[in-house]
Write an enzyme that holds these catalytic residues in place. Sequence first.
Site, PDB file in Angstrom:
ATOM      1  N   CYS A 288      44.913  36.300  41.205  1.00  0.00           N
ATOM      2  CA  CYS A 288      43.661  35.566  41.432  1.00  0.00           C
ATOM      3  C   CYS A 288      42.611  36.115  40.464  1.00  0.00           C
ATOM      4  O   CYS A 288      42.962  36.710  39.439  1.00  0.00           O
ATOM      5  CB  CYS A 288      43.215  35.661  42.889  1.00  0.00           C
ATOM      6  SG  CYS A 288      42.864  37.336  43.467  1.00  0.00           S
TER       7      CYS A 288
ATOM      8  N   ARG B 274      42.354  36.824  47.488  1.00  0.00           N
ATOM      9  CA  ARG B 274      43.504  35.915  47.641  1.00  0.00           C
ATOM     10  C   ARG B 274      44.837  36.524  47.246  1.00  0.00           C
ATOM     11  O   ARG B 274      45.823  36.390  47.983  1.00  0.00           O
ATOM     12  CB  ARG B 274      43.247  34.638  46.829  1.00  0.00           C
ATOM     13  CG  ARG B 274      42.111  33.803  47.379  1.00  0.00           C
ATOM     14  CD  ARG B 274      41.648  32.764  46.374  1.00  0.00           C
ATOM     15  NE  ARG B 274      41.026  33.391  45.211  1.00  0.00           N
ATOM     16  CZ  ARG B 274      40.647  32.755  44.120  1.00  0.00           C
ATOM     17  NH1 ARG B 274      40.865  31.457  44.011  1.00  0.00           N
ATOM     18  NH2 ARG B 274      40.061  33.393  43.126  1.00  0.00           N
TER      19      ARG B 274
ATOM     20  N   ASP C 225      38.564  30.107  46.500  1.00  0.00           N
ATOM     21  CA  ASP C 225      37.988  31.457  46.471  1.00  0.00           C
ATOM     22  C   ASP C 225      37.081  31.644  47.688  1.00  0.00           C
ATOM     23  O   ASP C 225      36.097  30.919  47.840  1.00  0.00           O
ATOM     24  CB  ASP C 225      37.185  31.574  45.167  1.00  0.00           C
ATOM     25  CG  ASP C 225      36.580  32.947  44.983  1.00  0.00           C
ATOM     26  OD1 ASP C 225      36.617  33.763  45.927  1.00  0.00           O
ATOM     27  OD2 ASP C 225      36.060  33.202  43.881  1.00  0.00           O
TER      28      ASP C 225
END
Length: 160
Positions: A10, A16, A127
């Site tokens: 990420c 994440r 996000d």
Amino acid sequence: MERSRLLFVCLGNICRSPAAEGVVLHQLQQRGLEHMFRVDSAGTGSWHAGQPADARMRAAAAGRGIHLPSRARQIVAADLDGFDHILTMDDDNLAAVQALGRGRETKAQIRPITQHCRRHRVREVPDPYYGGADGFERVLDLLDDACAGLIDDLLATGNN
Ligand code: 4NP
């Protein structure tokens, strides 16, 4: 058999991709398959290098019995040969990883993790960094689906 090497990517490597790493480790343990895979995560940025996963992400994962062991690091070009599969969270991560490998033959197959979702129809894992608690739960819902599909797909294709 060679262990299949999976790298989740990420932006910051604190929300994440550490969650993806923890979710897939958790699912592998539940299925008795840990010995078949090596799992890691990285960020396209370096700002958070050395940090554990974001406390909000760790709390959301802990609520589901999932431990996040990661320490943040930035992806390096050598990762494109050191891993078999690189699973990205959003379009920006995908473009950044592809740019890192541009003009070189690399071992890793690079693709969005959401390609492995069975229940959700989404292109990106959003996000959650600047949002509320529901964003972290949404990340875990998507990753639960995507990681189960990923394991199934790798088993079905002989891991590579
Ligand atoms: P991640 O989330 O890419 O899922 O780890 C973010 C973490 C930090 C920042 C952005 C996204 N940041 O801007 O610091």
